[in-house]
Design a protein around this motif. Structure first.
Motif, short mmCIF file in Angstrom:
data_model
loop_
_atom_site.label_atom_id
_atom_site.label_comp_id
_atom_site.label_asym_id
_atom_site.label_seq_id
_atom_site.Cartn_x
_atom_site.Cartn_y
_atom_site.Cartn_z
N PHE A 38 -19.26 32.97 -40.90
CA PHE A 38 -20.42 32.10 -40.12
C PHE A 38 -21.52 32.93 -40.34
O PHE A 38 -21.75 33.98 -40.33
CB PHE A 38 -19.61 31.86 -38.75
N THR A 39 -22.66 32.10 -39.99
CA THR A 39 -24.21 32.70 -39.87
C THR A 39 -24.27 33.28 -38.58
O THR A 39 -23.67 32.53 -37.59
CB THR A 39 -25.04 31.53 -40.15
N ALA A 40 -24.72 34.49 -38.46
CA ALA A 40 -24.93 35.06 -37.30
C ALA A 40 -26.32 35.80 -36.96
O ALA A 40 -26.87 36.47 -37.95
CB ALA A 40 -23.82 36.22 -37.04
N THR A 41 -26.92 35.60 -35.81
CA THR A 41 -28.04 36.52 -35.63
C THR A 41 -27.43 37.48 -34.24
O THR A 41 -28.31 38.50 -34.07
CB THR A 41 -29.03 35.69 -34.97
N ALA A 42 -26.48 37.38 -33.71
CA ALA A 42 -25.98 38.23 -32.58
C ALA A 42 -25.29 39.54 -33.17
O ALA A 42 -23.98 39.63 -33.07
CB ALA A 42 -25.22 37.25 -31.57
N VAL A 43 -26.05 40.21 -33.80
CA VAL A 43 -25.64 41.40 -34.39
C VAL A 43 -26.37 42.54 -34.20
O VAL A 43 -27.60 42.34 -34.16
CB VAL A 43 -25.41 41.36 -36.15
N VAL A 55 -20.89 42.46 -33.13
CA VAL A 55 -21.05 41.22 -33.52
C VAL A 55 -20.55 40.18 -32.41
O VAL A 55 -19.53 40.68 -32.02
CB VAL A 55 -20.23 40.48 -34.96
N CYS A 56 -21.15 39.40 -31.96
CA CYS A 56 -21.02 38.42 -30.95
C CYS A 56 -20.35 37.08 -31.51
O CYS A 56 -21.29 36.60 -32.47
CB CYS A 56 -22.09 38.13 -30.03
N LEU A 57 -19.15 36.76 -31.37
CA LEU A 57 -18.69 35.66 -32.12
C LEU A 57 -18.01 34.64 -30.97
O LEU A 57 -17.55 34.98 -30.13
CB LEU A 57 -17.30 36.24 -32.70
N ASN A 58 -18.65 33.18 -31.15
CA ASN A 58 -18.21 32.19 -30.36
C ASN A 58 -16.81 31.76 -30.51
O ASN A 58 -16.30 31.47 -31.55
CB ASN A 58 -19.10 30.86 -30.62
N ARG A 59 -15.75 31.93 -29.37
CA ARG A 59 -14.71 31.73 -29.57
C ARG A 59 -14.22 30.19 -29.95
O ARG A 59 -13.18 29.87 -30.12
CB ARG A 59 -13.76 32.07 -28.14
N GLY A 61 -15.67 28.49 -32.31
CA GLY A 61 -16.17 28.12 -33.67
C GLY A 61 -15.06 28.12 -34.61
O GLY A 61 -13.75 28.74 -34.30
N SER A 62 -14.99 27.57 -35.61
CA SER A 62 -14.05 27.45 -36.58
C SER A 62 -13.48 28.74 -37.11
O SER A 62 -12.34 29.05 -37.60
CB SER A 62 -14.29 26.53 -37.78
N ALA A 63 -14.33 29.89 -37.22
CA ALA A 63 -14.00 31.03 -37.78
C ALA A 63 -13.36 32.05 -36.57
O ALA A 63 -12.43 33.12 -37.17
CB ALA A 63 -15.36 31.79 -38.24
N GLU A 97 -15.55 24.85 -47.64
CA GLU A 97 -16.34 24.71 -48.62
C GLU A 97 -17.54 25.61 -48.91
O GLU A 97 -18.13 25.79 -49.83
CB GLU A 97 -17.07 23.24 -48.77
N ARG A 98 -17.56 26.72 -47.68
CA ARG A 98 -18.79 27.59 -47.59
C ARG A 98 -18.59 28.52 -48.75
O ARG A 98 -19.63 28.92 -49.25
CB ARG A 98 -18.62 28.29 -46.15
N PHE A 99 -17.45 29.30 -48.91
CA PHE A 99 -17.55 30.47 -49.80
C PHE A 99 -17.67 29.84 -51.36
O PHE A 99 -17.90 30.87 -52.16
CB PHE A 99 -15.99 31.15 -49.83
C1 LIG Z 1 -29.16 30.82 -37.15
C2 LIG Z 1 -27.74 30.76 -36.50
C3 LIG Z 1 -27.38 32.05 -36.18
C4 LIG Z 1 -26.14 31.88 -35.55
N1 LIG Z 1 -25.58 33.02 -34.59
C5 LIG Z 1 -24.51 32.89 -34.40
C6 LIG Z 1 -23.79 34.03 -33.65
O1 LIG Z 1 -24.33 35.36 -33.70
N2 LIG Z 1 -22.53 34.25 -33.27
C7 LIG Z 1 -21.71 32.98 -33.49
O2 LIG Z 1 -20.61 33.00 -33.01
N3 LIG Z 1 -22.18 31.81 -33.92
C8 LIG Z 1 -23.59 31.85 -34.56
N4 LIG Z 1 -24.19 30.72 -35.04
C9 LIG Z 1 -23.16 29.58 -35.23
C10 LIG Z 1 -22.11 29.64 -36.48
O3 LIG Z 1 -22.89 30.06 -37.53
C11 LIG Z 1 -21.41 28.75 -36.62
O4 LIG Z 1 -20.54 28.87 -37.66
C12 LIG Z 1 -21.67 27.37 -36.93
O5 LIG Z 1 -22.42 26.76 -35.49
C13 LIG Z 1 -20.67 26.49 -37.31
O6 LIG Z 1 -19.79 26.04 -36.35
P1 LIG Z 1 -18.13 25.97 -37.40
O7 LIG Z 1 -17.98 27.18 -37.83
O8 LIG Z 1 -17.48 25.60 -36.10
O9 LIG Z 1 -18.31 24.58 -38.13
C14 LIG Z 1 -25.16 30.68 -35.57
C15 LIG Z 1 -25.82 29.82 -36.13
C16 LIG Z 1 -27.16 29.54 -36.79
C17 LIG Z 1 -27.49 28.42 -37.53
#
Ligand SMILES: Cc1cc2nc3c(=O)[nH]c(=O)nc-3n(C[C@H](O)[C@H](O)[C@H](O)COP(=O)(O)O)c2cc1C
Length: 175
Positions: A38-43, A55-59, A61-63, A97-99
């Motif tokens: 996943f894309t992350a800024t919370a690092v 790393v902060c991960l949303n519980r 999310g798909s990942a 499809e991301r990879f």
């Molecule tokens: C710029 C940006 C920064 C993000 N930062 C985080 C993050 O730090 N942690 C997190 O858990 N999700 C973050 N997300 C959301 C994840 O990338 C997430 O995978 C995305 O919303 C898609 O969700 P899905 O994987 O459930 O389809 C960020 C999304 C974007 C576009």
């Protein structure tokens, strides 16, 4: 202790956080829990002894299930040319499809490493803490790669921006 501010809602907090410019990373994993990213800024860097980041991960999310079940991950810090990958891993493409959008290598943990990332930090997850909707992963760096300096990728004001490597507008310079 002051009482809580009724204007301090989740949307108000998110809006305030749009003022915070952040580097953009792809966080990846592979192992018994499967491959995910996943894309992350919370690092954030935590310590250099031992080299440790978080790393902060949303519980939700798909990942999340893959990161819950694996014990390694890689933080791939993106350059400006990687903006399409940031879009893809930020929800622009379905998880499966991301990879396919890039070529990947591996270092120690088996987590996917992006060749050409400004830096890639291959880590063992050594701690996990729940905080609100997220899990804070404490990660010890086992290996890293660095690319030649290049324009960085930032996220601020709900859009991607470029941090020029050659910045004529720098406010101060070191000798
Ligand atoms: C710029 C940006 C920064 C993000 N930062 C985080 C993050 O730090 N942690 C997190 O858990 N999700 C973050 N997300 C959301 C994840 O990338 C997430 O995978 C995305 O919303 C898609 O969700 P899905 O994987 O459930 O389809 C960020 C999304 C974007 C576009």
């Amino acid at each position: 202790m002051p009482t809580s501010d009724p204007a301090l809602t989740a949307p108000a907090y998110r809006e305030a956080m749009t003022r915070v410019a952040s580097a953009v990373h792809l966080v990846t994993t592979d192992g018994p829990g499967g491959r995910a990213g996943f894309t992350a800024t919370a690092v954030c860097s935590v310590s250099d002894a031992p080299p440790t980041l978080l790393v902060c991960l949303n519980r939700s999310g798909s990942a999340y299930p893959a990161f819950r079940d694996n014990d390694g991950l890689c933080v791939n810090t993106l350059s400006a040319e990687h903006a399409p990958l940031a879009e893809a891993f930020g929800g622009g493409l379905p998880p499966g499809e991301r990879f396919a959008a890039a070529r990947w290598e591996r270092l120690v943990t088996g987590a996917p490493v992006l060749p050409g990332a400004l830096a890639a930090f291959d880590c063992r997850i050594v701690g996990r803490n729940r905080a609100g909707t997220h899990e804070v992963l404490i990660c010890e760096v086992l290996a890293l790669t660095r690319a030649e300096p290049a324009d960085g990728l930032l996220y601020a004001g709900r859009r991607y921006r470029v941090l020029p490597e050659q910045d004529a507008e720098a406010l101060s310079r070191t000798a």
